[in-house]
Design a protein around this motif. Sequence first.
Motif, mmCIF file in Angstrom:
data_model
loop_
_atom_site.group_PDB
_atom_site.id
_atom_site.type_symbol
_atom_site.label_atom_id
_atom_site.label_comp_id
_atom_site.label_asym_id
_atom_site.label_seq_id
_atom_site.Cartn_x
_atom_site.Cartn_y
_atom_site.Cartn_z
ATOM 1 N N GLU A 1 7.634 -9.950 0.513
ATOM 2 C CA GLU A 1 8.749 -10.837 0.844
ATOM 3 C C GLU A 1 10.164 -9.614 0.009
ATOM 4 N N HIS A 2 10.166 -8.729 0.800
ATOM 5 C CA HIS A 2 11.232 -7.459 0.490
ATOM 6 C C HIS A 2 11.264 -7.278 -0.479
ATOM 7 N N ARG A 3 10.694 -7.347 -1.537
ATOM 8 C CA ARG A 3 11.210 -6.324 -2.606
ATOM 9 C C ARG A 3 11.177 -5.581 -2.982
ATOM 10 N N ILE A 4 9.987 -4.140 -1.357
ATOM 11 C CA ILE A 4 10.530 -3.147 -1.801
ATOM 12 C C ILE A 4 11.089 -2.053 -0.424
ATOM 13 N N ASP A 5 11.501 -1.483 -0.628
ATOM 14 C CA ASP A 5 12.130 -1.020 0.006
ATOM 15 C C ASP A 5 10.960 0.380 0.942
ATOM 16 N N ARG A 6 10.349 0.089 2.068
ATOM 17 C CA ARG A 6 9.266 0.618 2.382
ATOM 18 C C ARG A 6 9.589 1.794 2.350
ATOM 19 N N GLU A 7 10.353 2.556 3.571
ATOM 20 C CA GLU A 7 10.987 3.530 3.415
ATOM 21 C C GLU A 7 10.940 4.429 2.560
ATOM 22 N N LYS A 8 11.270 3.703 1.259
ATOM 23 C CA LYS A 8 11.416 5.056 0.183
ATOM 24 C C LYS A 8 9.883 5.554 -0.228
ATOM 25 N N VAL A 9 9.396 4.541 0.035
ATOM 26 C CA VAL A 9 7.435 4.601 0.083
ATOM 27 C C VAL A 9 6.573 5.257 0.223
ATOM 28 N N TYR A 10 5.597 6.878 0.097
ATOM 29 C CA TYR A 10 4.959 7.528 -0.018
ATOM 30 C C TYR A 10 3.302 6.510 -0.479
ATOM 31 N N ALA A 11 3.083 6.219 -0.084
ATOM 32 C CA ALA A 11 1.792 5.680 -0.559
ATOM 33 C C ALA A 11 0.109 6.156 -0.719
ATOM 34 N N VAL A 12 -0.010 6.656 -1.388
ATOM 35 C CA VAL A 12 -2.030 7.249 -1.039
ATOM 36 C C VAL A 12 -2.676 6.319 -1.656
ATOM 37 N N GLY A 13 -3.659 6.053 -0.810
ATOM 38 C CA GLY A 13 -4.628 5.308 -1.737
ATOM 39 C C GLY A 13 -5.584 6.293 -1.879
ATOM 40 N N VAL A 14 -6.474 5.255 -3.112
ATOM 41 C CA VAL A 14 -6.885 6.389 -3.911
ATOM 42 C C VAL A 14 -8.085 5.132 -4.284
ATOM 43 N N PRO A 15 -9.945 6.061 -4.063
ATOM 44 C CA PRO A 15 -10.738 4.790 -4.484
ATOM 45 C C PRO A 15 -10.853 4.535 -5.639
ATOM 46 N N CYS A 16 -11.479 3.327 -6.641
ATOM 47 C CA CYS A 16 -11.858 3.567 -7.514
ATOM 48 C C CYS A 16 -13.217 2.530 -7.674
ATOM 49 N N GLU A 17 -13.793 2.784 -9.091
ATOM 50 C CA GLU A 17 -15.161 2.174 -9.396
ATOM 51 C C GLU A 17 -14.972 1.445 -10.203
#
Length: 331
Positions: A95-111
């Motif tokens: 939806e173009h609500r976030i500027d992807r170039e400004k984000v470094y996404a780190v995935g974390v597993p969740c129990e």
Amino acid sequence: MQKVTRDILVKRASELLADGTVSSVLGWKAGEFDYDVTPATFTDTESLEKGFVWSDFSAANLSKYLVSKTKSAEGRILVFLKPCDTYSFNQLLTEHRIDREKVYAVGVPCEGMADINKIRSICGDGIIKIDCGEKLTVETLYADEPFVVEPSEVLLEKCESCKSKKHVAYDELLGEEGEVVDSSRFSEVERLEAMSADERFEFWQGELSRCIRCNACRDACPACTCEVCVFNNPASGVETKAPSDSFEEKMFHIIRAFHVAGRCTDCGECSRVCPQNIPLHLLNRKLIKDMNESYGTYQAGETVGASSPLTEYTLGDPEAGDVLEGGGKNA
């Protein structure tokens, strides 16, 4: 108990701050109580070491906070995303609500995250401390000995019916990747569908009558990102206020459910943050279930750029009453 520890998250965030990959970190910090964990921004290792929290109460979906953060951020923002959060992240990108170039996404597993209300039902009120380990150790004002609680017994509803342990977006993954879960998340919707119309009306009348119009559901929902909400518009006649009658209280939630239809990723934040414990997610799941039966299975946020069935038209779209291949019926 979360398999990836707080120390691992703090260490990696500190490294990314130190080498200049990111300029800030979006995570969680402690509130007044151990179970009152809230989103927070950190800008240096010292603040991370002192305040960062990763526990069975780090349930808040951080993706929505990126909408405002990426508008004003200088440099990239490190954000920690649980599997369910990544669907919201992708949908916001679509939806173009976030500027992807400004984000470094780190995935974390969740129990799975813990529900404080379920803990209270076991341990009572007056909770003063909760230690999150393999089991939850709960100290209260009114018991001489702490309670020991199995995390699996006190999962949030959103975690009991988790749709996926797999991240659908990240720049870096900590820990092991999970799989899409064959959950029974529509079972409660089916139970409501089996009721008579009068029974369903009575159910929702009872639930929605508790609404105090605090707007927590709207404010936490990643699909509610309008810069000006109609319910904050003084010219609308429905400006933010406690409901004056039973129609208004229903109108707010039904309008909001239709507003996010086709975009709701079923993250469950609406019900999690509701102070009145209204199962608002069931309204959204009903619409998801109806869309799946009418147009085929669709998961919002699974891939960036995917279009909801409600925003596309094909000649094969069913008409009212059509029975679809596979048994689905358009309501």
